[in-house]
Design a protein around this motif. Sequence first.
Motif: not given
Length: 364
Positions: A74-77, A81-88, A335-338
Amino acid sequence: MKFELDAVYVEAAMSASALARRVIAALPGAVPVYTVADGRIAARADRGAADSFAAGKRRMVIMRRRTRFLMGCPAASNEFACCGYLVMELASNCPMDCGYCFLQEFVADNPGFQVYANYADAFAELDRLRATAARPLRVGTGELADSLAFDSLTGISRDLVDYFARRDDLTLELKTKTDEIGNLLAIDPRGRTLVSWTLSPERVFRSSERRTAAPAARIAAARRVLEAGYRVGFHLDPIIAYDGAGRDYADLLDQLFSAIAAARIDFFSLGGLRMTPGLRAAARRRFPRDPLLAGEEVLAPDGRYRAFAPLRMRLYAALNERIARERSATKVYLCMESAGMFRRALGEAAPAPAALGARLARGS
Ligand code: SF4
């Protein structure tokens, strides 16, 4: 049981499930168990309670999940610069109570501690996704809940670790602030499960992280799971920019490296305190005497209150330098930074989310 419950509600259709049976068998006798037709109603906020969010944390609801289990973080946007994480999503809410926790806003209307008894459906979903995925996947369960809180009651980690141990293209990340690792120590993860701890200096723990394990206990638990064959990572998140924070976070890293060599740590994720106006208002209302929630952050372009950007940048850079002094290949990301903040603070371009995600999943 480490956390207290006022009651457990079991959805009638799930009362014969393995999860419901395990929880009821392990529950202290004083905790009442009720059967309800629809768990969603039992999870709703009790508007008559003085603190309906806190009351929800003490009410476990065992129910069927009606929507997908897997989603992008949910933090991806595109902003970050995201880490390509999938949430279960196997549960929602958490028995601990951190003053900065985003759940105070995110699940304010349905704060009951939901646990999904049909969680085996998530494995079928993941198998379908694997069939079309072009890269190894890293899947976490610690976004809307702590991955291990109540694991001594639910035992879900045993099924999870076992499922991932048999799939070389997947990595499970269990994210926690507990030391509830008893089930993990009894299973061989075959290198496919990474346990990550969010670490904070003693001052943040004492001020803002109610009912969590102390930082030293988290580090000791990490060392034990490492010895049992798990990979480990650490989130310094949220980093709170109070007076003396730079020294406290550096001391925390000293404490960590004296227990676990950096070369044995998969990654560090760094993230500054960030709060939407709604979350900030809820946190200050619930914890008016917590000085760490009373800082003078600025409203950032993403609509969240954050420490002034140059201050965040200096903290990230100093922590990155401290980690680099260990001369290991441990990955550090924000995490959650440009992407701009990533480059300025860490001195390198942010990798693409898919590339970083695959790297973190492989652990190399
Ligand atoms: S441990 Fe995590 S999920 Fe639980 S209250 Fe603290 S921040 Fe929220």
